[in-house]
Design an enzyme around this catalytic site. Structure first.
Site, PDB file in Angstrom:
ATOM      1  N   HIS A  78       0.838  -1.209   0.000  1.00 14.27           N
ATOM      2  CA  HIS A  78       0.000   0.000   0.000  1.00 14.27           C
ATOM      3  C   HIS A  78       0.863   1.247   0.000  1.00 14.27           C
ATOM      4  O   HIS A  78       1.832   1.330   0.753  1.00 14.27           O
ATOM      5  CB  HIS A  78      -0.910   0.014   1.224  1.00 14.27           C
ATOM      6  N   TYR A 205     -10.022   4.760   7.048  1.00 11.66           N
ATOM      7  CA  TYR A 205     -10.328   5.054   8.459  1.00 11.66           C
ATOM      8  C   TYR A 205     -11.431   6.113   8.435  1.00 11.66           C
ATOM      9  O   TYR A 205     -11.234   7.168   7.829  1.00 11.66           O
ATOM     10  CB  TYR A 205      -9.114   5.630   9.170  1.00 11.66           C
ATOM     11  N   PRO A 297      -5.527  -0.028  18.768  1.00 12.16           N
ATOM     12  CA  PRO A 297      -5.177  -0.525  17.437  1.00 12.16           C
ATOM     13  C   PRO A 297      -5.229   0.524  16.322  1.00 12.16           C
ATOM     14  O   PRO A 297      -4.779   0.251  15.211  1.00 12.16           O
ATOM     15  CB  PRO A 297      -6.212  -1.624  17.189  1.00 12.16           C
ATOM     16  N   LYS A 301      -0.032  -0.308  15.302  1.00 11.57           N
ATOM     17  CA  LYS A 301       1.353  -0.346  15.786  1.00 11.57           C
ATOM     18  C   LYS A 301       1.680  -1.579  16.644  1.00 11.57           C
ATOM     19  O   LYS A 301       2.859  -1.894  16.850  1.00 11.57           O
ATOM     20  CB  LYS A 301       1.650   0.896  16.646  1.00 11.57           C
ATOM     21  N   TYR A 389       2.990   6.735  10.896  1.00 20.83           N
ATOM     22  CA  TYR A 389       2.075   5.638  10.532  1.00 20.83           C
ATOM     23  C   TYR A 389       2.815   4.488   9.853  1.00 20.83           C
ATOM     24  O   TYR A 389       2.535   3.327  10.085  1.00 20.83           O
ATOM     25  CB  TYR A 389       0.954   6.180   9.635  1.00 20.83           C
TER      26      TYR A 389
HETATM   27  P1  FAD Z   1       0.438 -12.179  21.873  1.00 15.63           P
HETATM   28  O1  FAD Z   1       0.108 -12.268  20.456  1.00 15.63           O
HETATM   29  O2  FAD Z   1      -0.626 -11.817  22.845  1.00 15.63           O
HETATM   30  O3  FAD Z   1       1.076 -13.571  22.295  1.00 15.63           O
HETATM   31  C1  FAD Z   1       1.315 -13.929  23.640  1.00 15.63           C
HETATM   32  C2  FAD Z   1       1.255 -15.440  23.769  1.00 15.63           C
HETATM   33  O4  FAD Z   1       1.588 -15.803  25.110  1.00 15.63           O
HETATM   34  C3  FAD Z   1      -0.145 -15.991  23.506  1.00 15.63           C
HETATM   35  O5  FAD Z   1      -0.076 -17.044  22.588  1.00 15.63           O
HETATM   36  C4  FAD Z   1      -0.615 -16.455  24.879  1.00 15.63           C
HETATM   37  O6  FAD Z   1      -1.501 -17.557  24.810  1.00 15.63           O
HETATM   38  C5  FAD Z   1       0.695 -16.806  25.553  1.00 15.63           C
HETATM   39  N1  FAD Z   1       0.635 -16.777  27.023  1.00 15.63           N
HETATM   40  C6  FAD Z   1      -0.036 -15.897  27.816  1.00 15.63           C
HETATM   41  N2  FAD Z   1       0.147 -16.191  29.104  1.00 15.63           N
HETATM   42  C7  FAD Z   1       0.952 -17.262  29.153  1.00 15.63           C
HETATM   43  C8  FAD Z   1       1.475 -18.051  30.207  1.00 15.63           C
HETATM   44  N3  FAD Z   1       1.216 -17.751  31.505  1.00 15.63           N
HETATM   45  N4  FAD Z   1       2.261 -19.112  29.914  1.00 15.63           N
HETATM   46  C9  FAD Z   1       2.540 -19.414  28.611  1.00 15.63           C
HETATM   47  N5  FAD Z   1       2.041 -18.711  27.556  1.00 15.63           N
HETATM   48  C10 FAD Z   1       1.262 -17.649  27.831  1.00 15.63           C
HETATM   49  N6  FAD Z   1      -2.740  -4.845  16.697  1.00 15.63           N
HETATM   50  C11 FAD Z   1      -2.882  -4.133  15.599  1.00 15.63           C
HETATM   51  O7  FAD Z   1      -1.907  -3.498  15.178  1.00 15.63           O
HETATM   52  N7  FAD Z   1      -4.101  -4.109  14.951  1.00 15.63           N
HETATM   53  C12 FAD Z   1      -5.192  -4.821  15.395  1.00 15.63           C
HETATM   54  O8  FAD Z   1      -6.245  -4.795  14.793  1.00 15.63           O
HETATM   55  C13 FAD Z   1      -5.071  -5.572  16.544  1.00 15.63           C
HETATM   56  N8  FAD Z   1      -6.116  -6.272  17.044  1.00 15.63           N
HETATM   57  C14 FAD Z   1      -5.960  -6.969  18.202  1.00 15.63           C
HETATM   58  C15 FAD Z   1      -7.041  -7.659  18.752  1.00 15.63           C
HETATM   59  C16 FAD Z   1      -6.913  -8.358  19.979  1.00 15.63           C
HETATM   60  C17 FAD Z   1      -8.098  -9.096  20.553  1.00 15.63           C
HETATM   61  C18 FAD Z   1      -5.657  -8.351  20.646  1.00 15.63           C
HETATM   62  C19 FAD Z   1      -5.498  -9.094  21.965  1.00 15.63           C
HETATM   63  C20 FAD Z   1      -4.582  -7.675  20.068  1.00 15.63           C
HETATM   64  C21 FAD Z   1      -4.719  -6.969  18.861  1.00 15.63           C
HETATM   65  N9  FAD Z   1      -3.660  -6.274  18.284  1.00 15.63           N
HETATM   66  C22 FAD Z   1      -3.799  -5.562  17.171  1.00 15.63           C
HETATM   67  C23 FAD Z   1      -2.361  -6.257  18.849  1.00 15.63           C
HETATM   68  C24 FAD Z   1      -1.436  -7.278  18.216  1.00 15.63           C
HETATM   69  O9  FAD Z   1      -2.170  -8.385  17.796  1.00 15.63           O
HETATM   70  C25 FAD Z   1      -0.419  -7.609  19.262  1.00 15.63           C
HETATM   71  O10 FAD Z   1       0.358  -6.433  19.467  1.00 15.63           O
HETATM   72  C26 FAD Z   1       0.491  -8.788  18.954  1.00 15.63           C
HETATM   73  O11 FAD Z   1      -0.250  -9.975  18.952  1.00 15.63           O
HETATM   74  C27 FAD Z   1       1.592  -8.874  19.999  1.00 15.63           C
HETATM   75  O12 FAD Z   1       2.258 -10.087  19.899  1.00 15.63           O
HETATM   76  P2  FAD Z   1       2.858 -10.785  21.183  1.00 15.63           P
HETATM   77  O13 FAD Z   1       3.512 -12.027  20.683  1.00 15.63           O
HETATM   78  O14 FAD Z   1       3.677  -9.818  21.951  1.00 15.63           O
HETATM   79  O15 FAD Z   1       1.622 -11.133  22.129  1.00 15.63           O
HETATM   80  C1  DHB Z   2      -5.979  -3.539  10.669  1.00 14.85           C
HETATM   81  C2  DHB Z   2      -6.009  -3.355  12.014  1.00 14.85           C
HETATM   82  C3  DHB Z   2      -5.709  -2.126  12.540  1.00 14.85           C
HETATM   83  O1  DHB Z   2      -5.713  -1.934  13.866  1.00 14.85           O
HETATM   84  C4  DHB Z   2      -5.378  -1.053  11.724  1.00 14.85           C
HETATM   85  O2  DHB Z   2      -5.099   0.150  12.282  1.00 14.85           O
HETATM   86  C5  DHB Z   2      -5.346  -1.240  10.367  1.00 14.85           C
HETATM   87  C6  DHB Z   2      -5.650  -2.490   9.832  1.00 14.85           C
HETATM   88  C7  DHB Z   2      -6.310  -4.868  10.108  1.00 14.85           C
HETATM   89  O3  DHB Z   2      -6.690  -5.759  10.869  1.00 14.85           O
HETATM   90  O4  DHB Z   2      -6.184  -5.044   8.890  1.00 14.85           O
END
Ligand code: FAD
Ligand code: DHB
Length: 394
Positions: A78, A205, A297, A301, A389
């Site tokens: 994009h 958006y 979200p 980021k 962004y």
């Molecule tokens: P996570 O993906 O949360 O992974 C952590 C892992 O640790 C999980 O698999 C969990 O099961 C495991 N865990 C937890 N506790 C324990 C334990 N005690 N023992 C062992 N394992 C454990 N970001 C965006 O930019 N846009 C979005 O639209 C967006 N939507 C999101 C929607 C939701 C519902 C959530 C929760 C997050 C969203 N995010 C979004 C944020 C983005 O997905 C996260 O920043 C990203 O997943 C971070 O990755 P991570 O590996 O740090 O954490």
């Molecule tokens: C998506 C999620 C976001 O939070 C965003 O700012 C842009 C795109 C997505 O899921 O595609």
């Protein structure tokens, strides 16, 4: 007495989200052993639908880690984004800062990372129960957990807390040491995935009197859309029909006319939160990704911050093992936090400009619209937006 199975590794990684899987991959490529412990099942981890926007810098990190091949082939590049406010439409071209983004689902990235782990023989230990971190402030940390009816003790040199916002790692830092900073927003996002063509080639958006909406995508035939909702919204109360009606009502008429309604494949509500923990290091424990910080979200980021944390942490661990240098480990917390606070600023700002806040006055709405006008009329403002962004700043 229950039997305890003992094992040893160099880095114990808690959590198999993008942070934990990517760290294991990067360490593996540098010849450093790790074990990933995950509370959930493999299917659960692979099935989660979350983010979708990958910054250029993140693409480069994933390419270096050897896990970007499919993303470079199938991801959508994009070069701009659209912001709408009621009937007004503004397109922001990333060309002002020579930037681009790749749209590629976190689900797909997780799959690629998991396949890389499987291929290396380092698949995560799924369904690890009651993970506990012991002696993190000593030189001999240990992780204990239960799995398939057996108690395990994993000795290691370092522990990487990659276990997300609700994980155990951050809670293992003593209350007197850990400081947290938080803003909880009075609304959430209801997100759906549906096999229907995106309304536009680029993300839209939308800021509207009825609330925020976002039209994103996963491919030319699959859309990912969100609407701002109440914090206590119940997905059962949101039929597909109601979702598409609400989305269309928040878009400019011409874009609304392009919404092709289809049954949704996934529907979930996520609360919005800004959160920073510090320090990101306590003894031999290092926090990365959502374990350390949460952004609303809106700025896309969360996933990108996680990828950058891991890149930085992996480099610090490699310097420790390969060269006996601990400078990068010592700097990790302060240096990552500077980058994290900047992403927090941008995410909180964009959230405040685009959402409907409960007590909002007509003056507040005027301020929001003026912010958007400023973005289009000022090259400086537009450039600053694109830099933040698309994640151009280091
Ligand atoms: P996570 O993906 O949360 O992974 C952590 C892992 O640790 C999980 O698999 C969990 O099961 C495991 N865990 C937890 N506790 C324990 C334990 N005690 N023992 C062992 N394992 C454990 N970001 C965006 O930019 N846009 C979005 O639209 C967006 N939507 C999101 C929607 C939701 C519902 C959530 C929760 C997050 C969203 N995010 C979004 C944020 C983005 O997905 C996260 O920043 C990203 O997943 C971070 O990755 P991570 O590996 O740090 O954490
Ligand atoms: C998506 C999620 C976001 O939070 C965003 O700012 C842009 C795109 C997505 O899921 O595609």
């Amino acid at each position: 007495m229950t039997r305890v199975q003992a094992a040893r590794t160099q880095v114990a990684i808690i959590g198999s989200g993008p942070s934990g899987l990517l760290l294991a991959q990067m360490l593996d490529r540098a010849g450093i052993a790790s074990v990933v412990l995950e509370r959930r099942s493999r299917d659960y981890v692979l099935g989660r639908v979350r983010a979708g926007v990958i910054e250029q810098g993140s693409v480069e990190i994933l390419r270096r880690a050897g896990v970007a091949e499919r993303m470079l082939r199938e991801g959508l590049r994009h070069e701009g984004v659209e912001i709408a406010a009621d009937e007004r439409r503004y397109r922001i071209d990333f060309g002002v800062a020579s930037a681009s983004l790749t749209v590629y689902g976190q689900t797909e990235l997780t799959k690629d990372l998991m396949e890389a782990r499987d291929a290396s023989g380092g698949s995560p230990q799924f369904e690890a129960e009651d993970v506990a971190l012991i002696g993190v402030d000593t030189t001999k940390p240990r992780v204990i957990y239960g799995r398939e009816g057996v108690r395990h003790a994993l000795d290691c040199d370092f522990i990487a807390g990659c276990d997300g916002f609700h994980g155990v790692s951050r809670q293992s830092i003593p209350a007197g040491v850990l400081k947290t900073h938080e803003r909880v927003y009075p609304f959430g996002w209801l997100g759906v995935l549906a096999d229907t063509p995106p309304i536009s080639r680029e993300l839209v958006y939308a800021s509207h009197e009825r609330g925020f909406a976002l039209c994103s995508m996963r491919s030319a035939a699959r859309s990912r859309c969100y609407v701002q909702c109440d914090l206590d919204a119940d997905v059962a109360q949101w039929s597909d029909e109601r979702f598409w009606d609400e989305l269309a009502a928040r878009l400019p008429a011409e874009l609304a006319s392009r919404v092709v309604r289809a049954p949704t494949i996934e529907k979930s509500v996520a609360p919005l939160r800004s959160f920073v923990a510090e320090p990101l290091r306590y003894g031999r424990l290092f926090l990365a990704g959502d374990a350390a910080h949460i952004v609303p979200p809106t700025g896309a980021k969360g996933l990108n911050l996680a990828i950058r944390d891991v890149d930085q942490l992996a480099a610090a661990l490699v310097a420790h093992y390969a060269e006996g240098r601990d400078g990068l480990l010592d700097e990790y917390s302060a240096s990552a936090l500077r980058r994290i606070w900047r992403a927090e600023r941008f995410s909180a700002w964009l959230t405040s400009v685009l959402h409907r806040f409960p007590e909002r006055t007509s003056f507040d709405r005027g301020m929001q619209l003026a912010e958007l006008e400023n973005l289009t009329s000022s090259t400086a403002a537009r450039t600053a937006f694109v830099e933040a962004y698309t994640g151009l700043l280091p």
